[in-house]
Design a protein around this motif. Structure first.
Motif, PDB file in Angstrom:
ATOM      1  N   ILE A  36      10.788  -6.298  -2.790  1.00 43.22           N
ATOM      2  CA  ILE A  36      10.464  -5.003  -3.410  1.00 43.22           C
ATOM      3  C   ILE A  36      10.135  -3.974  -2.329  1.00 43.22           C
ATOM      4  CG2 ILE A  36       8.814  -3.806  -4.917  1.00 43.22           C
ATOM      5  CD1 ILE A  36      10.659  -5.553  -6.525  1.00 43.22           C
ATOM      6  N   TYR A  37       9.323  -4.383  -1.358  1.00 47.11           N
ATOM      7  CA  TYR A  37       8.977  -3.509  -0.237  1.00 47.11           C
ATOM      8  C   TYR A  37      10.236  -3.072   0.522  1.00 47.11           C
ATOM      9  CZ  TYR A  37       7.321  -2.449   4.515  1.00 47.11           C
ATOM     10  OH  TYR A  37       7.093  -1.872   5.748  1.00 47.11           O
ATOM     11  N   GLU A  38      11.096  -4.017   0.823  1.00 43.47           N
ATOM     12  CA  GLU A  38      12.318  -3.706   1.569  1.00 43.47           C
ATOM     13  C   GLU A  38      13.243  -2.797   0.765  1.00 43.47           C
ATOM     14  OE1 GLU A  38      13.773  -7.583   2.615  1.00 43.47           O
ATOM     15  OE2 GLU A  38      12.334  -7.795   4.263  1.00 43.47           O
ATOM     16  N   GLU A  39      13.363  -3.058  -0.522  1.00 39.71           N
ATOM     17  CA  GLU A  39      14.206  -2.202  -1.368  1.00 39.71           C
ATOM     18  C   GLU A  39      13.634  -0.791  -1.459  1.00 39.71           C
ATOM     19  OE1 GLU A  39      14.668  -4.232  -5.097  1.00 39.71           O
ATOM     20  OE2 GLU A  39      16.176  -5.595  -4.278  1.00 39.71           O
ATOM     21  N   LEU A  40      12.308  -0.667  -1.520  1.00 40.53           N
ATOM     22  CA  LEU A  40      11.684   0.651  -1.545  1.00 40.53           C
ATOM     23  C   LEU A  40      12.016   1.419  -0.267  1.00 40.53           C
ATOM     24  CD1 LEU A  40       9.721   2.796  -2.659  1.00 40.53           C
ATOM     25  CD2 LEU A  40       7.863   1.486  -1.588  1.00 40.53           C
ATOM     26  N   LEU A  41      11.856   0.763   0.877  1.00 37.77           N
ATOM     27  CA  LEU A  41      12.127   1.432   2.151  1.00 37.77           C
ATOM     28  C   LEU A  41      13.591   1.837   2.292  1.00 37.77           C
ATOM     29  CD1 LEU A  41      10.014  -0.507   4.795  1.00 37.77           C
ATOM     30  CD2 LEU A  41       9.503   1.661   3.680  1.00 37.77           C
ATOM     31  N   SER A  42      14.500   1.063   1.752  1.00 28.18           N
ATOM     32  CA  SER A  42      15.926   1.366   1.900  1.00 28.18           C
ATOM     33  C   SER A  42      16.463   2.286   0.794  1.00 28.18           C
ATOM     34  CB  SER A  42      16.752   0.076   1.953  1.00 28.18           C
ATOM     35  OG  SER A  42      16.668  -0.610   0.729  1.00 28.18           O
ATOM     36  N   SER A  43      15.662   2.544  -0.213  1.00 24.45           N
ATOM     37  CA  SER A  43      16.112   3.375  -1.326  1.00 24.45           C
ATOM     38  C   SER A  43      16.318   4.825  -0.889  1.00 24.45           C
ATOM     39  CB  SER A  43      15.071   3.325  -2.446  1.00 24.45           C
ATOM     40  OG  SER A  43      15.408   4.233  -3.469  1.00 24.45           O
ATOM     41  N   MET A  44      17.348   5.446  -1.416  1.00 23.32           N
ATOM     42  CA  MET A  44      17.604   6.863  -1.153  1.00 23.32           C
ATOM     43  C   MET A  44      16.662   7.742  -1.986  1.00 23.32           C
ATOM     44  SD  MET A  44      19.872   6.891   1.168  1.00 23.32           S
ATOM     45  CE  MET A  44      20.364   8.594   1.170  1.00 23.32           C
ATOM     46  N   ALA A  45      16.123   7.193  -3.064  1.00 19.92           N
ATOM     47  CA  ALA A  45      15.190   7.917  -3.939  1.00 19.92           C
ATOM     48  C   ALA A  45      13.911   7.087  -4.046  1.00 19.92           C
ATOM     49  CB  ALA A  45      15.817   8.154  -5.305  1.00 19.92           C
ATOM     50  N   LYS A  46      13.095   7.142  -3.006  1.00 23.63           N
ATOM     51  CA  LYS A  46      11.927   6.267  -2.912  1.00 23.63           C
ATOM     52  C   LYS A  46      10.924   6.488  -4.040  1.00 23.63           C
ATOM     53  CE  LYS A  46      12.285   5.531   2.038  1.00 23.63           C
ATOM     54  NZ  LYS A  46      13.688   5.925   2.057  1.00 23.63           N
ATOM     55  N   TYR A  47      10.637   7.717  -4.397  1.00 23.99           N
ATOM     56  CA  TYR A  47       9.667   7.958  -5.468  1.00 23.99           C
ATOM     57  C   TYR A  47      10.199   7.447  -6.802  1.00 23.99           C
ATOM     58  CZ  TYR A  47       6.137  10.099  -8.382  1.00 23.99           C
ATOM     59  OH  TYR A  47       5.124  10.294  -9.287  1.00 23.99           O
ATOM     60  N   ARG A  48      11.467   7.627  -7.058  1.00 25.12           N
ATOM     61  CA  ARG A  48      12.059   7.112  -8.291  1.00 25.12           C
ATOM     62  C   ARG A  48      11.970   5.590  -8.316  1.00 25.12           C
ATOM     63  NH1 ARG A  48      17.867   8.954  -9.151  1.00 25.12           N
ATOM     64  NH2 ARG A  48      16.811  10.936  -9.411  1.00 25.12           N
ATOM     65  N   TYR A  49      12.275   4.941  -7.193  1.00 27.96           N
ATOM     66  CA  TYR A  49      12.170   3.484  -7.111  1.00 27.96           C
ATOM     67  C   TYR A  49      10.722   3.062  -7.379  1.00 27.96           C
ATOM     68  CZ  TYR A  49      12.630  -1.307  -5.545  1.00 27.96           C
ATOM     69  OH  TYR A  49      12.617  -2.679  -5.505  1.00 27.96           O
ATOM     70  N   TYR A  50       9.772   3.751  -6.752  1.00 29.94           N
ATOM     71  CA  TYR A  50       8.347   3.457  -6.926  1.00 29.94           C
ATOM     72  C   TYR A  50       7.934   3.549  -8.395  1.00 29.94           C
ATOM     73  CZ  TYR A  50       3.373   4.680  -7.050  1.00 29.94           C
ATOM     74  OH  TYR A  50       2.034   4.766  -7.368  1.00 29.94           O
TER      75      TYR A  50
ATOM     76  N   GLU B  14       0.849  -1.182   0.000  1.00 27.14           N
ATOM     77  CA  GLU B  14       0.000   0.000   0.000  1.00 27.14           C
ATOM     78  C   GLU B  14       0.887   1.236   0.000  1.00 27.14           C
ATOM     79  OE1 GLU B  14      -3.896  -0.529   2.159  1.00 27.14           O
ATOM     80  OE2 GLU B  14      -3.049   1.177   3.249  1.00 27.14           O
ATOM     81  N   ILE B  15       0.611   2.139  -0.938  1.00 27.24           N
ATOM     82  CA  ILE B  15       1.387   3.373  -1.095  1.00 27.24           C
ATOM     83  C   ILE B  15       0.446   4.561  -0.941  1.00 27.24           C
ATOM     84  CG2 ILE B  15       2.749   4.778  -2.709  1.00 27.24           C
ATOM     85  CD1 ILE B  15       4.285   2.302  -2.183  1.00 27.24           C
ATOM     86  N   GLU B  16       0.806   5.477  -0.053  1.00 26.00           N
ATOM     87  CA  GLU B  16       0.070   6.730   0.071  1.00 26.00           C
ATOM     88  C   GLU B  16       0.964   7.857  -0.426  1.00 26.00           C
ATOM     89  OE1 GLU B  16      -2.282   9.526   3.327  1.00 26.00           O
ATOM     90  OE2 GLU B  16      -1.077   7.841   4.031  1.00 26.00           O
TER      91      GLU B  16
ATOM     92  N   SER C  15      -3.648  10.412  -2.315  1.00 25.98           N
ATOM     93  CA  SER C  15      -4.051   9.210  -3.050  1.00 25.98           C
ATOM     94  C   SER C  15      -3.409   7.981  -2.420  1.00 25.98           C
ATOM     95  CB  SER C  15      -3.615   9.296  -4.511  1.00 25.98           C
ATOM     96  OG  SER C  15      -4.231  10.380  -5.153  1.00 25.98           O
ATOM     97  N   VAL C  16      -4.183   6.883  -2.364  1.00 27.47           N
ATOM     98  CA  VAL C  16      -3.684   5.625  -1.810  1.00 27.47           C
ATOM     99  C   VAL C  16      -3.891   4.534  -2.849  1.00 27.47           C
ATOM    100  CG1 VAL C  16      -3.892   3.922   0.051  1.00 27.47           C
ATOM    101  CG2 VAL C  16      -4.254   6.357   0.542  1.00 27.47           C
ATOM    102  N   TYR C  17      -2.841   3.751  -3.093  1.00 29.53           N
ATOM    103  CA  TYR C  17      -2.882   2.664  -4.066  1.00 29.53           C
ATOM    104  C   TYR C  17      -2.495   1.362  -3.387  1.00 29.53           C
ATOM    105  CZ  TYR C  17      -2.984   6.415  -7.470  1.00 29.53           C
ATOM    106  OH  TYR C  17      -3.343   7.530  -8.188  1.00 29.53           O
ATOM    107  N   LEU C  18      -3.195   0.288  -3.755  1.00 25.48           N
ATOM    108  CA  LEU C  18      -2.914  -1.045  -3.244  1.00 25.48           C
ATOM    109  C   LEU C  18      -2.409  -1.895  -4.404  1.00 25.48           C
ATOM    110  CD1 LEU C  18      -3.102  -3.156  -0.954  1.00 25.48           C
ATOM    111  CD2 LEU C  18      -5.394  -3.675  -1.806  1.00 25.48           C
TER     112      LEU C  18
ATOM    113  N   ARG D 118       9.807   3.445 -11.059  1.00 24.79           N
ATOM    114  CA  ARG D 118      10.568   2.545 -11.931  1.00 24.79           C
ATOM    115  C   ARG D 118      10.193   1.076 -11.753  1.00 24.79           C
ATOM    116  NH1 ARG D 118      16.686   3.780 -11.885  1.00 24.79           N
ATOM    117  NH2 ARG D 118      15.880   5.541 -13.052  1.00 24.79           N
ATOM    118  N   TYR D 119       9.943   0.644 -10.516  1.00 24.24           N
ATOM    119  CA  TYR D 119       9.796  -0.789 -10.252  1.00 24.24           C
ATOM    120  C   TYR D 119       8.417  -1.230  -9.758  1.00 24.24           C
ATOM    121  CZ  TYR D 119      14.838  -0.651 -10.621  1.00 24.24           C
ATOM    122  OH  TYR D 119      16.113  -0.453 -11.070  1.00 24.24           O
ATOM    123  N   ILE D 120       7.546  -0.292  -9.397  1.00 24.30           N
ATOM    124  CA  ILE D 120       6.264  -0.680  -8.812  1.00 24.30           C
ATOM    125  C   ILE D 120       5.075  -0.141  -9.599  1.00 24.30           C
ATOM    126  CG2 ILE D 120       4.792  -0.513  -6.759  1.00 24.30           C
ATOM    127  CD1 ILE D 120       7.447  -0.269  -5.116  1.00 24.30           C
ATOM    128  N   LYS D 121       5.058   1.134  -9.860  1.00 18.68           N
ATOM    129  CA  LYS D 121       3.881   1.838 -10.381  1.00 18.68           C
ATOM    130  C   LYS D 121       3.206   1.138 -11.561  1.00 18.68           C
ATOM    131  CE  LYS D 121       2.330   6.416 -11.729  1.00 18.68           C
ATOM    132  NZ  LYS D 121       2.731   7.797 -11.993  1.00 18.68           N
TER     133      LYS D 121
END
Length: 69
Positions: free
Chosen positions: A42-56, A24-26, A31-34, A58-61
């Motif tokens: 993927i979740y762990e890499e997102l949390l540890s990323s220095m550029a979270k929105y870019r990771y989101y 779940e991303i807010e 806006s909230v997306y499931l 590129r790899y999730i959206k």
């Protein structure tokens, strides 16, 4: 699902349900997306990323089926 606040230019909070493999991303705009079928890695890499929105973006959206909540 509990979400964690994150330091990001566009993301506000992120949560993960390991049993269902749901992410779940807010966004800062409220806006909230499931996203479904997301591996914990993927979740762990997102949390540890220095550029979270870019990771989101590129790899999730556009990589997983989702519902807008």
């Amino acid at each position: 699902m509990q979400r964690k606040l994150v330091a990001s230019s566009e993301l506000f909070s992120v949560g993960y349900d390991e049993e269902k493999k749901h992410l779940e991303i807010e966004l800062l705009n409220g806006s909230v997306y499931l996203y479904k079928g997301v591996a914990r890695m993927i979740y762990e890499e997102l949390l540890s990323s220095m550029a979270k929105y870019r990771y989101y973006t590129r790899y999730i959206k556009n990589s997983f089926p989702f519902d807008k909540l």
